[in-house]
Design a protein around this motif. Structure first.
Motif, short mmCIF file in Angstrom:
data_model
loop_
_atom_site.label_atom_id
_atom_site.label_comp_id
_atom_site.label_asym_id
_atom_site.label_seq_id
_atom_site.Cartn_x
_atom_site.Cartn_y
_atom_site.Cartn_z
N GLY A 166 0.79 -1.23 0.00
CA GLY A 166 0.00 0.00 0.00
C GLY A 166 0.82 1.27 0.00
O GLY A 166 0.28 2.35 -0.24
N PRO A 246 -1.99 8.45 -2.76
CA PRO A 246 -2.12 7.26 -1.91
C PRO A 246 -1.21 7.39 -0.69
O PRO A 246 -0.67 8.48 -0.43
CB PRO A 246 -1.65 6.14 -2.83
CG PRO A 246 -0.68 6.80 -3.75
CD PRO A 246 -1.16 8.21 -3.93
N GLN A 247 -1.03 6.31 0.06
CA GLN A 247 -0.13 6.34 1.23
C GLN A 247 1.31 6.58 0.77
O GLN A 247 1.83 5.84 -0.07
CB GLN A 247 -0.23 5.01 1.97
CG GLN A 247 0.47 5.02 3.31
CD GLN A 247 0.65 3.63 3.88
OE1 GLN A 247 -0.01 2.67 3.46
NE2 GLN A 247 1.54 3.50 4.85
#
Ligand SMILES: [Zn+2]
Length: 265
Positions: A166, A246-247
Motif C-alpha cells: 500500500g 495514496p499512502q
C-alpha cells in the motif's frame, strides 16, 4: 572527524549506540540509551570494540560492537533502526545510521580484499588497513538519486518490491560507476518508468543507512514518453492527482520532503 577507539570512563554521560547486525539496542521506552556506564545495565565494555562516532548535544556518541542479539545488555531490546525514524528528532536517527554503517564496515573488512591478510583498524581515522600490501579501506558510501516527478497537476508514484503493502514512493536508484548524477537520474527514470524528464533540480541529500546509501534528492518534470513501469524493480506505478495521493512515506524521509516540494510548486 577524529574517530577513536575509545575506553569511555564509567561516569561519563554519553549516548550509547549498541549495534548488532541490522539492529540497535533501545531502552524499554524505545530510546537510544543515554547516561553513565555505572548507571546502565550494560556488561563490562572492555570485552567489546567501542568507537567514538560523534556528538549529540555536546555529549559523545559511542558505537559499541555487540555480538549477535547480545543478551548481556539489559534494560531494553535490540530493535530495527527504523523505529528511530521520527521527524522531530532526525539527529538520533542519523547518528544511529552512522553507527550501523560503521559496524557493518568493520564486520565486512576483517580481511584484505587484495591479498587476504587480516586487516587492522586504524587508530586515528575510521579505516581498515592491510600491513602486508598497504591496502586501506574506508566505509562504503553509495550515492543514490531520488526524484519527485510531476506532470502538470500529477505526481509519479510507484510501489517498490520491498515497500510495505500500500505504500507508494518516488523513483530512486544507485548511481553507476562513471555516471554523473544527472545521467544516473535520466537513466533510472527511463529504465523504471519509460519516460524522459526535464527541469531537473537538486534540493537536498540524506544519508540512508539501508545499507550505506547517500540519497541525493531532485525534482523534475515529465518531458516525453508514455509511462511503462519496469516489472523487475517495481510492483506498480502511476500518475496520481496531487490532491489525491495514496499512502506515501512519513515525514522525516527525503522522499516525503521531495514530494512536498514538488506538489507545492
Ligand atoms: Zn593486503
Amino acid at each position: 572527524m577524529a574517530t577513536l577507539y575509545a575506553t569511555p570512563a564509567n561516569d561519563e554521560p554519553a549516548w550509547w549506540f549498541v549495534v548488532s547486525a541490522d539492529h540497535i539496542f533501545l531502552t524499554h521506552d524505545g530510546e537510544v540509551p543515554f547516561g553513565q556506564l555505572n548507571q546502565l545495565a550494560f556488561p563490562d565494555l572492555a570485552q567489546y570494540q567501542v568507537i567514538e562516532i560523534g556528538e549529540i548535544r555536546e555529549r559523545t556518541c559511542y558505537l559499541v560492537m555487540a555480538d549477535y542479539m547480545d543478551e548481556q545488555f539489559k534494560g531494553g531490546d535490540f530493535a530495527p533502526l527504523r523505529q528511530l525514524l521520527r521527524p522531530d528528532d532526525m539527529e538520533i536517527f542519523e547518528m544511529a545510521g552512522r553507527a550501523r554503517q560503521f559496524s557493518d564496515f568493520l564486520n565486512t573488512h576483517r580481511f584484505c580484499g587484495r591479498c587476504g591478510t587480516r586487516m587492522q583498524s586504524v587508530e586515528w581515522e575510521l579505516a581498515m588497513h592491510c600491513h602486508q600490501c598497504q591496502h586501506r579501506c574506508y566505509p562504503r558510501v553509495s550515492p543514490c538519486i531520488i526524484v519527485a516527478i510531476t506532470k502538470g497537476e500529477q505526481l509519479l508514484l510507484a510501489q517498490g518490491k520491498r515497500h510495505k503493502a500500500g505504500l507508494y514512493s518516488i523513483l530512486a536508484g544507485f548511481v553507476e560507476a562513471g555516471e554523473n548524477l544527472e545521467q544516473a537520474l535520466k537513466r533510472e527514470v527511463y529504465e523504471e518508468a519509460g519516460i524522459r524528464v526535464k527541469n531537473i533540480q537538486y534540493h537536498m541529500s540524506q544519508p540512508w543507512s539501508f545499507p550505506h546509501s547517500l540519497m541525493m534528492g531532485f525534482t523534475a518534470e515529465w518531458d516525453s514518453g508514455n509511462l511503462h513501469i519496469d516489472p523487475h524493480e517495481l510492483v506498480t506505478g502511476d500518475w496520481f492527482p496531487i490532491n489525491d495521493l495514496p499512502q506515501i512515506p512519513p515525514q522525516g524521509t527525503i522522499a516525503r520532503t521531495l514530494i512536498d516540494i514538488a506538489i507545492k510548486r
